[in-house]
Design a protein around this motif. Sequence first.
Motif, PDB file in Angstrom:
ATOM      1  N   ARG A  68       3.207  42.541  71.004  1.00  0.00           N
ATOM      2  CA  ARG A  68       3.191  41.080  71.004  1.00  0.00           C
ATOM      3  C   ARG A  68       2.001  40.559  70.214  1.00  0.00           C
ATOM      4  O   ARG A  68       0.911  41.123  70.284  1.00  0.00           O
ATOM      5  CB  ARG A  68       3.088  40.629  72.459  1.00  0.00           C
ATOM      6  CG  ARG A  68       3.393  39.201  72.652  1.00  0.00           C
ATOM      7  CD  ARG A  68       3.738  38.890  74.057  1.00  0.00           C
ATOM      8  NE  ARG A  68       4.204  37.514  74.070  1.00  0.00           N
ATOM      9  CZ  ARG A  68       4.557  36.894  75.150  1.00  0.00           C
ATOM     10  NH1 ARG A  68       4.510  37.500  76.300  1.00  0.00           N
ATOM     11  NH2 ARG A  68       4.954  35.645  75.088  1.00  0.00           N
ATOM     12  N   PRO A  69       2.182  39.484  69.450  1.00  0.00           N
ATOM     13  CA  PRO A  69       1.039  38.903  68.726  1.00  0.00           C
ATOM     14  C   PRO A  69      -0.056  38.451  69.692  1.00  0.00           C
ATOM     15  O   PRO A  69       0.213  38.149  70.852  1.00  0.00           O
ATOM     16  CB  PRO A  69       1.647  37.689  68.005  1.00  0.00           C
ATOM     17  CG  PRO A  69       3.106  37.918  67.992  1.00  0.00           C
ATOM     18  CD  PRO A  69       3.420  38.743  69.194  1.00  0.00           C
ATOM     19  N   SER A  82      -3.393  30.304  72.777  1.00  0.00           N
ATOM     20  CA  SER A  82      -3.698  29.339  71.715  1.00  0.00           C
ATOM     21  C   SER A  82      -3.799  27.919  72.253  1.00  0.00           C
ATOM     22  O   SER A  82      -4.368  27.052  71.608  1.00  0.00           O
ATOM     23  CB  SER A  82      -2.612  29.389  70.640  1.00  0.00           C
ATOM     24  OG  SER A  82      -1.408  28.839  71.140  1.00  0.00           O
ATOM     25  N   ASN A  83      -3.226  27.656  73.415  1.00  0.00           N
ATOM     26  CA  ASN A  83      -3.208  26.333  74.045  1.00  0.00           C
ATOM     27  C   ASN A  83      -2.446  25.303  73.217  1.00  0.00           C
ATOM     28  O   ASN A  83      -2.674  24.111  73.361  1.00  0.00           O
ATOM     29  CB  ASN A  83      -4.621  25.825  74.351  1.00  0.00           C
ATOM     30  CG  ASN A  83      -5.305  26.660  75.399  1.00  0.00           C
ATOM     31  OD1 ASN A  83      -4.639  27.232  76.260  1.00  0.00           O
ATOM     32  ND2 ASN A  83      -6.613  26.744  75.331  1.00  0.00           N
ATOM     33  N   LYS A  84      -1.576  25.767  72.344  1.00  0.00           N
ATOM     34  CA  LYS A  84      -0.738  24.855  71.570  1.00  0.00           C
ATOM     35  C   LYS A  84       0.677  24.907  72.135  1.00  0.00           C
ATOM     36  O   LYS A  84       1.227  25.976  72.337  1.00  0.00           O
ATOM     37  CB  LYS A  84      -0.741  25.233  70.091  1.00  0.00           C
ATOM     38  CG  LYS A  84      -2.104  25.032  69.453  1.00  0.00           C
ATOM     39  CD  LYS A  84      -2.103  25.413  68.007  1.00  0.00           C
ATOM     40  CE  LYS A  84      -3.498  25.189  67.435  1.00  0.00           C
ATOM     41  NZ  LYS A  84      -3.646  25.792  66.130  1.00  0.00           N
ATOM     42  N   ALA A 121       2.487  34.577  71.153  1.00  0.00           N
ATOM     43  CA  ALA A 121       1.401  35.279  71.836  1.00  0.00           C
ATOM     44  C   ALA A 121       1.487  35.024  73.332  1.00  0.00           C
ATOM     45  O   ALA A 121       1.961  33.984  73.783  1.00  0.00           O
ATOM     46  CB  ALA A 121       0.052  34.805  71.297  1.00  0.00           C
ATOM     47  N   SER A 122       0.998  35.983  74.105  1.00  0.00           N
ATOM     48  CA  SER A 122       0.975  35.811  75.560  1.00  0.00           C
ATOM     49  C   SER A 122      -0.172  34.897  75.959  1.00  0.00           C
ATOM     50  O   SER A 122      -1.041  34.581  75.146  1.00  0.00           O
ATOM     51  CB  SER A 122       0.822  37.168  76.240  1.00  0.00           C
ATOM     52  OG  SER A 122      -0.443  37.719  75.962  1.00  0.00           O
ATOM     53  N   GLY A 123      -0.192  34.499  77.215  1.00  0.00           N
ATOM     54  CA  GLY A 123      -1.246  33.626  77.715  1.00  0.00           C
ATOM     55  C   GLY A 123      -2.624  34.249  77.616  1.00  0.00           C
ATOM     56  O   GLY A 123      -3.612  33.570  77.374  1.00  0.00           O
TER      57      GLY A 123
END
Length: 187
Positions: A68-69, A82-84, A121-123
């Motif tokens: 996973r990225p 990323s919080n996006k 991406a994961s958290g």
Amino acid sequence: MKRYFLPALKLTAVLVVLTAGIYPLLIAGVSKLAPGKGDGVTVSRGDTVVGYANVGQLFSDDKYFQGRPSAVGYNAAGSGGSNKGPSNADYLKVVQERIDTFLVHNPGVKKSEIPVELVTASGSGLDPHLSPEGALVQVKRIAALRGISVEKLNALVAGQTKGPLLGMFGPATVNVLKLNIALDDLK
């Protein structure tokens, strides 16, 4: 006011000892009973430690399964997402770039066949696992590059797949590092 000050001070002192002293020592003691003795579970190849079982890492070579990225560059000291959100234009651009890159490296795979975990991406940014589908969608690329049959690689993925906890909690997963080590060990 003086009547309440001394009991409040005593209670504060007791809570400081409990929460800043005894509780952390108790948790550190319990962690010594866990796999890895509280220091993380390392994965070794022979006598060499090649990574940690619960921390994702980058595999950029096409002859390996890619995980996973990571929004934090796989830096365990700086875990985070990323919080996006899904409506953010910058985020959508990054996801589209990941999709385009995946399709270039995996010819014959349709956009609709790409599991979401391969482009988001994961958290934590450090997820070491993929779904079995996330690994299986990469099998044709690896089979072609390594000269290994698709059936053999499918069996490898199946052998590395761990089912849900107690058969019912969470999804089936594949640890990417362990899968790639098993891939290198194939003869």
